[in-house]
Design an enzyme around this catalytic site. Structure first.
Site, mmCIF file in Angstrom:
data_model
loop_
_atom_site.group_PDB
_atom_site.id
_atom_site.type_symbol
_atom_site.label_atom_id
_atom_site.label_comp_id
_atom_site.label_asym_id
_atom_site.label_seq_id
_atom_site.Cartn_x
_atom_site.Cartn_y
_atom_site.Cartn_z
ATOM 1 N N GLN A 11 0.819 -1.216 0.000
ATOM 2 C CA GLN A 11 0.000 0.000 0.000
ATOM 3 C C GLN A 11 0.849 1.261 0.000
ATOM 4 O O GLN A 11 0.475 2.267 -0.595
ATOM 5 C CB GLN A 11 -0.855 -0.006 1.278
ATOM 6 C CG GLN A 11 -2.324 -0.320 1.063
ATOM 7 C CD GLN A 11 -3.153 0.302 2.180
ATOM 8 O OE1 GLN A 11 -2.894 0.066 3.370
ATOM 9 N NE2 GLN A 11 -4.127 1.116 1.807
ATOM 10 N N ASP A 31 9.358 -7.486 -5.096
ATOM 11 C CA ASP A 31 8.357 -7.846 -4.091
ATOM 12 C C ASP A 31 8.041 -9.313 -4.314
ATOM 13 O O ASP A 31 8.163 -9.814 -5.433
ATOM 14 C CB ASP A 31 7.087 -6.982 -4.259
ATOM 15 C CG ASP A 31 6.156 -7.097 -3.066
ATOM 16 O OD1 ASP A 31 5.597 -8.191 -2.831
ATOM 17 O OD2 ASP A 31 5.984 -6.094 -2.345
ATOM 18 N N LEU A 65 8.783 -2.512 4.181
ATOM 19 C CA LEU A 65 8.260 -3.842 4.478
ATOM 20 C C LEU A 65 7.484 -3.872 5.794
ATOM 21 O O LEU A 65 7.626 -2.969 6.625
ATOM 22 C CB LEU A 65 9.429 -4.832 4.531
ATOM 23 C CG LEU A 65 10.153 -5.024 3.183
ATOM 24 C CD1 LEU A 65 11.561 -5.554 3.395
ATOM 25 C CD2 LEU A 65 9.355 -5.954 2.281
ATOM 26 N N THR A 96 8.181 0.832 9.196
ATOM 27 C CA THR A 96 8.013 1.083 10.627
ATOM 28 C C THR A 96 8.345 -0.204 11.364
ATOM 29 O O THR A 96 7.572 -1.168 11.314
ATOM 30 C CB THR A 96 6.561 1.497 10.953
ATOM 31 O OG1 THR A 96 6.206 2.624 10.164
ATOM 32 C CG2 THR A 96 6.428 1.854 12.431
ATOM 33 N N ARG A 123 1.986 9.962 8.226
ATOM 34 C CA ARG A 123 0.787 10.088 7.393
ATOM 35 C C ARG A 123 0.360 8.735 6.796
ATOM 36 O O ARG A 123 0.764 7.699 7.314
ATOM 37 C CB ARG A 123 0.963 11.173 6.331
ATOM 38 C CG ARG A 123 1.254 12.536 6.989
ATOM 39 C CD ARG A 123 1.578 13.658 6.055
ATOM 40 N NE ARG A 123 2.118 14.785 6.840
ATOM 41 C CZ ARG A 123 2.897 15.748 6.360
ATOM 42 N NH1 ARG A 123 3.253 15.752 5.083
ATOM 43 N NH2 ARG A 123 3.326 16.724 7.143
ATOM 44 N N LYS A 171 9.193 8.378 15.059
ATOM 45 C CA LYS A 171 8.028 7.747 14.432
ATOM 46 C C LYS A 171 7.214 6.979 15.482
ATOM 47 O O LYS A 171 5.989 7.092 15.548
ATOM 48 C CB LYS A 171 8.497 6.792 13.319
ATOM 49 C CG LYS A 171 7.476 5.838 12.767
ATOM 50 C CD LYS A 171 6.463 6.514 11.863
ATOM 51 C CE LYS A 171 5.380 5.541 11.400
ATOM 52 N NZ LYS A 171 4.233 6.244 10.808
ATOM 53 N N ASN A 174 5.555 9.293 18.075
ATOM 54 C CA ASN A 174 4.410 9.968 17.461
ATOM 55 C C ASN A 174 3.226 9.008 17.325
ATOM 56 O O ASN A 174 2.092 9.358 17.650
ATOM 57 C CB ASN A 174 4.811 10.493 16.080
ATOM 58 C CG ASN A 174 3.636 11.129 15.367
ATOM 59 O OD1 ASN A 174 3.178 12.226 15.724
ATOM 60 N ND2 ASN A 174 3.088 10.436 14.376
ATOM 61 N N SER A 178 -0.486 9.145 19.074
ATOM 62 C CA SER A 178 -1.725 9.309 18.301
ATOM 63 C C SER A 178 -2.626 8.073 18.397
ATOM 64 O O SER A 178 -3.848 8.205 18.398
ATOM 65 C CB SER A 178 -1.415 9.653 16.842
ATOM 66 O OG SER A 178 -0.718 8.612 16.219
HETATM 67 N N1 NAD Z 1 -0.192 1.938 5.466
HETATM 68 C C1 NAD Z 1 0.075 3.046 6.129
HETATM 69 O O1 NAD Z 1 -0.784 3.937 6.252
HETATM 70 C C2 NAD Z 1 1.445 3.260 6.694
HETATM 71 C C3 NAD Z 1 1.816 4.524 7.150
HETATM 72 C C4 NAD Z 1 3.090 4.715 7.633
HETATM 73 C C5 NAD Z 1 3.978 3.659 7.680
HETATM 74 N N2 NAD Z 1 3.591 2.403 7.269
HETATM 75 C C6 NAD Z 1 4.560 1.327 7.340
HETATM 76 O O2 NAD Z 1 5.048 1.068 6.038
HETATM 77 C C7 NAD Z 1 5.433 -0.286 5.935
HETATM 78 C C8 NAD Z 1 4.740 -0.903 4.750
HETATM 79 O O3 NAD Z 1 3.369 -0.801 4.971
HETATM 80 P P1 NAD Z 1 2.285 -1.155 3.851
HETATM 81 O O4 NAD Z 1 0.993 -0.567 4.335
HETATM 82 O O5 NAD Z 1 2.806 -0.789 2.511
HETATM 83 O O6 NAD Z 1 2.230 -2.730 4.001
HETATM 84 P P2 NAD Z 1 1.675 -3.797 2.954
HETATM 85 O O7 NAD Z 1 1.370 -4.992 3.752
HETATM 86 O O8 NAD Z 1 0.601 -3.181 2.133
HETATM 87 O O9 NAD Z 1 2.911 -4.066 1.994
HETATM 88 C C9 NAD Z 1 4.013 -4.840 2.330
HETATM 89 C C10 NAD Z 1 4.631 -5.352 1.063
HETATM 90 O O10 NAD Z 1 5.823 -6.073 1.398
HETATM 91 C C11 NAD Z 1 5.858 -7.206 0.582
HETATM 92 N N3 NAD Z 1 6.731 -8.210 1.149
HETATM 93 C C12 NAD Z 1 6.521 -8.972 2.235
HETATM 94 N N4 NAD Z 1 7.563 -9.794 2.420
HETATM 95 C C13 NAD Z 1 8.466 -9.536 1.458
HETATM 96 C C14 NAD Z 1 9.735 -10.055 1.152
HETATM 97 N N5 NAD Z 1 10.299 -11.010 1.899
HETATM 98 N N6 NAD Z 1 10.372 -9.572 0.084
HETATM 99 C C15 NAD Z 1 9.810 -8.617 -0.658
HETATM 100 N N7 NAD Z 1 8.606 -8.075 -0.414
HETATM 101 C C16 NAD Z 1 7.928 -8.537 0.629
HETATM 102 C C17 NAD Z 1 4.431 -7.645 0.479
HETATM 103 O O11 NAD Z 1 4.228 -8.528 -0.604
HETATM 104 C C18 NAD Z 1 3.734 -6.310 0.304
HETATM 105 O O12 NAD Z 1 3.607 -5.950 -1.034
HETATM 106 C C19 NAD Z 1 5.057 -0.949 7.256
HETATM 107 O O13 NAD Z 1 6.189 -1.041 8.077
HETATM 108 C C20 NAD Z 1 4.041 0.016 7.820
HETATM 109 O O14 NAD Z 1 4.018 -0.053 9.247
HETATM 110 C C21 NAD Z 1 2.357 2.208 6.753
#
Ligand code: NAD
Ligand code: NAD
Ligand code: NAD
Ligand code: NAD
Lengths: 297, 297, 297, 297
Positions: A11, A31, A65, A96, A123, A171, A174, A178
């Site tokens: 995402q 990925d 990741l 994160t 965000r 991070k 924060n 929140s």
């Molecule tokens: N979604 C949010 O609003 C948000 C906001 C801030 C920070 N984050 C942080 O960002 C990071 C990613 O979040 P996200 O929402 O994109 O998660 P997500 O689950 O949507 O995406 C994770 C991706 O990592 C891939 N993946 C998993 N194992 C893998 C591997 N061994 N090799 C390669 N790819 C692999 C998955 O296939 C997936 O596409 C997390 O740490 C999350 O805490 C998310």
């Protein structure tokens, strides 16, 4: 323009990588989800079959990741980043994860002769799409400056958090604040409804007080942060009012575990003789209870 | 200008009564503390020997006392307000007491043929001195309009809270939120220090997020308050980040009971199948857990 | 045999009064519920129209009411016990009320020249019917001895709690412990089920450890109660195991707020340098956190 | 008599290995701490330089290590157990680790063609020395039978927990309950002292009630475990008494976060309409709140 290996196209990662491409960078993506890779390829990326392939010949490697164990395995595992990464490249972990995992990764990368910083983001995915993330950069000034052109594609603001490990720390602080606050807000709003109070009225009142604006910029600066605990609002009175609210909630069956827990912190402050100090003394007391040295005599 | 009987001359009541005098009202005061009475007499009040004496021939009677039991005894006890108050006068309780005590007082006063409203105040004694209190008026529109000239002497803003009992309700909700939030803020700030993060950096970041600005005007309006629980920030991710923070805190020995309690609310939401909803769903879930009817399908 | 005025004929009071009659005492009863009075009259009591009437010419007056405000009103209100009670009679409050209310009642009764003790009861209405209550007597040795013939009709065991106010104190401590423990037990049992563990196996194991037998007679006597904090089981290890359990619960969505709260107490103990002490040091630490003087150096 | 590779010679592992030697087994030991190895060699063990060496030619391999990450690295890491272990041997992890780590280890070991069970232990290092540990065996009946001769050297009782992963689960449930209960007990004992109640009196009373004996064998079997929620002690009354205790604690500044958290669980039960059910309904309610199917209609 730089070459970037981007690992983790979820995402968040997908729109971030897309924005790097839009920014003119040359992006190689990996990925385990092939569809996610395909979508980025359609947007102009090249596909890598392994983390190693994504890292080879890339000036920057970005990881985005779900958790620290995955970040570690992608970096140090079989066909991992470090098996092909150049010592002159910079790895930026934007996930994160647990700060102690970040610390360990930085230590191990440094020991192995590689350059790494962390830059988790604030965000949401909506901001990721717009390139308006908040970048919380943990690294040396040089690392941050070097990565800044990438950050500018993905975010609208970069905060220099003060060194390696501090990006992920700010991070987590924060998010702690929140996320817990979201639950506490739910308690107040539910109680409001349960006692028949129009929530808009509650919001209107709270929007003019620390209830709606927080304490960091209102009550704390002139008091506990300034070393002054003379009472503007006496801790004992805060404790009393909290007791009324909790009694009320218990009578109308609204569980308020956060507030109930907070009352016990006031009890600790009172037991330490702070009942007639300002209510912001609850911070100084928690510092002491946590084993930090008292700041205010 | 009106005649006012004022009972309870403490940190709050004394400056409030003084401001009524400055406003041109004729004020008769009572307190069990003779010195407090004397000080007001020097400022132009007349002294009453009992609550009854303060109430007799007064168009308004104001009570500003520590708790509900005292308010009740001052009104209905020996030589109490009701033994001399005129049915055409208005009693205004401005104390912070339990809302159910307010309800009972209003009921008993009405049954006895007397007119009563409540008007607890926001802000602190500093504002009481300056006549800048926030007046949270609980009563009919007529009662509030009638009392408004007095409120204008004591406060800078009057909120019509929506009827009898709603003034004290909004006061308690507001204080609940701000007092518990003060403790939660202490947890975040203490953890920040314990993990070596510069607090100013933390403040800077939080001042741009719900951590510093609250949820009521940021994340909630477009989501849970609008009936939309599609995820801007997924509840499961919030739960994950909270878990990291709590683990961190436990490793560095910072007790964070409020945050720990909040995590259990997220567990309840997850158990109810809300893990992939927006994190603001924690409010909708708490409503349901409290026995209120679900609003969002 | 004595004359007894009995006030409060609910689930508990009715069978207690009936057992006094069976024991040969002459009982005059009062309750606002006429049916309850009628039922006792059928069982051999005489009916009183007011508390005062129940008290007049009675050597003992027993109150068994829902809360302290009612006890006070029945004693000191209009047509209350004290308007007819003889100074040579003994009032025994057997209700479960707030200990500070008991203290105030005893003080006011004494000041008014009357004799009062408290004797709240343990166990349930089933035991009340069988005359097998646990009597927790708070009063002088003389008062307890005087009341003992009555207690023997209603209960099977009398504990001399150590003076006025101590009966209700031990009642509240006991109930605190058992009621909170009930909730904590629910957490353990729910987690057990959620992780697929047969509960009978869990029970079997816990029946041989402090989990099932409590700490008061197992781990504490040789350690914290004996002033010895050398580790039989290190507090840090307890903290670690608790962390595993809480992480597990959070992964399977079992809210465990009591356990989560308890972990923060271990954090406080660790912050105070007790990580390598025995886990029972959590008690000594809570004593200190509560402002009590440290007992163990 | 068997050959045993023993890895992890700390407070627990050292005496356990020594008891295996005393029992006639041939023991090869490994620990990163050379002194610990030396001490065991003096007691009759042979020294291994790596986990692999300890495992080679051993019918059993026992691990007794601080956490799951170490267990994994000792088994699967460089020079790990699996690089030399025979498929016909049995690995027994006796450490206290996260049950999901145990599950993953068992899965990975099985996939790699190795035989593994877990057998964490109850009680303390004192019992380890005496060979009186409580062995919580998680594995097939065959595995447990095969390991039993070893268990008999180290412990005085073996519980068959019901299959792979169940040994560590029952260990964690048991420890959760006893560790949280220790903190709750501290709350009750501290409050007792703070209100001037002799603790021995409190203990005497509690030793005859669920407060001292727990609920599992007292109140639950006839009620919630039997599917009967008709009130022996009404949940509303429990909630009331808990409220008195918490109010009291707050007045005398004894923080009781566990009890405060427990009250919110009673609020949840009341909100769900269980106020007039038996107090053991708090268990059934928590089951439902955790997403488990209701058992009692
Ligand atoms: N979604 C949010 O609003 C948000 C906001 C801030 C920070 N984050 C942080 O960002 C990071 C990613 O979040 P996200 O929402 O994109 O998660 P997500 O689950 O949507 O995406 C994770 C991706 O990592 C891939 N993946 C998993 N194992 C893998 C591997 N061994 N090799 C390669 N790819 C692999 C998955 O296939 C997936 O596409 C997390 O740490 C999350 O805490 C998310
Ligand atoms: N102090 C604040 O910042 C603040 C802010 C908002 C609301 N409040 C609320 O305002 C109310 C008053 O607070 P305060 O800070 O002035 O308290 P205070 O303790 O300073 O004053 C209370 C006054 O009541 C008097 N009093 C007590 N019993 C009496 C009796 N039987 N008859 C007559 N007088 C009696 C006392 O002598 C004292 O002068 C409280 O309900 C409080 O919660 C206080
Ligand atoms: N039920 C239990 O298992 C149990 C166990 C131990 C202690 N207690 C305690 O015993 C006390 C009584 O409990 P209960 O279960 O019998 O309660 P209950 O509600 O069944 O009975 C209370 C009785 O008091 C009467 N009453 C109320 N106001 C009155 C007044 N002004 N004058 C005269 N009578 C009045 C009511 O009509 C009712 O008959 C409570 O304090 C309770 O906490 C109960
Ligand atoms: N101490 C108790 O009362 C108790 C009771 C029941 C269960 N347990 C559990 O038993 C386990 C062991 O506890 P302990 O008290 O003996 O711990 P300990 O810290 O005293 O011993 C751990 C041992 O493991 C060794 N070790 C660490 N890393 C190693 C590695 N990579 N290779 C080989 N050896 C390594 C250490 O050198 C040390 O000797 C833990 O899981 C604990 O939770 C302890």
């Amino acid at each position: 323009m730089s070459s970037v290996g981007f690992i983790g196209l979820g995402q968040m990662g997908s729109p971030m990588a897309a924005n790097l491409i839009k920014g003119g960078h040359s992006v190689k993506v990996f990925d385990i989800n092939k569809e996610a890779v395909q979508a980025l390829v359609s947007a102009g990326a090249s596909a890598a079959a392994t983390p190693a392939e994504a890292a080879s010949d890339s000036e920057f490697i970005v990881t985005m990741l779900p958790n620290g164990a995955l970040v570690r395995s992608v970096i140090f595992g079989d066909q991992g980043v470090t098996s092909s990464m150049s010592p002159s490249s910079l790895l930026i972990d934007m996930s994160t994860i647990h700060p102690f995992e970040t610390d360990a990764l930085v230590k191990d990368m440094t020991a192995a002769g590689f350059d790494m910083m962390e830059a988790p983001v604030g965000r949401t995915s909506v901001h990721a799409i717009k390139g308006e993330l908040l970048i919380l950069a943990g690294g040396t000034k040089e690392q941050i400056a070097r990565a800044q052109p990438l950050f500018e594609c993905m975010g609208s603001e970069t905060v220099d958090a003060g060194g390696a490990g501090m990006g992920i720390r700010v991070k987590i602080i924060n998010n702690y604040m929140s996320i817990a606050l979201n639950a506490l807000s739910a308690e107040a709003a539910t109680l409001s409804e349960a006692i028949g109070l129009d929530f808009d009225t509650a919001l209107k009142v709270m929007s003019g007080t620390p209830a709606g604006n927080g304490h960091f910029k209102t009550t704390w600066p002139g008091k506990v942060l300034a070393g002054d605990l003379s009472p503007a609002f006496m801790l004992d009175l805060a404790h009393k009012d909290l007791g009324i609210a909790l009694d009320l909630a218990n009578q109308v069956n609204v569980p308020m575990p956060c507030g109930a827990a907070s009352r016990e912190l006031y009890s600790i402050a009172r037991a330490a003789g702070r009942g007639r100090q300002d209510w912001t003394a609850v911070f100084e007391q928690l510092r002491v209870t946590s084993g930090l040295e008292a700041k205010i005599k």
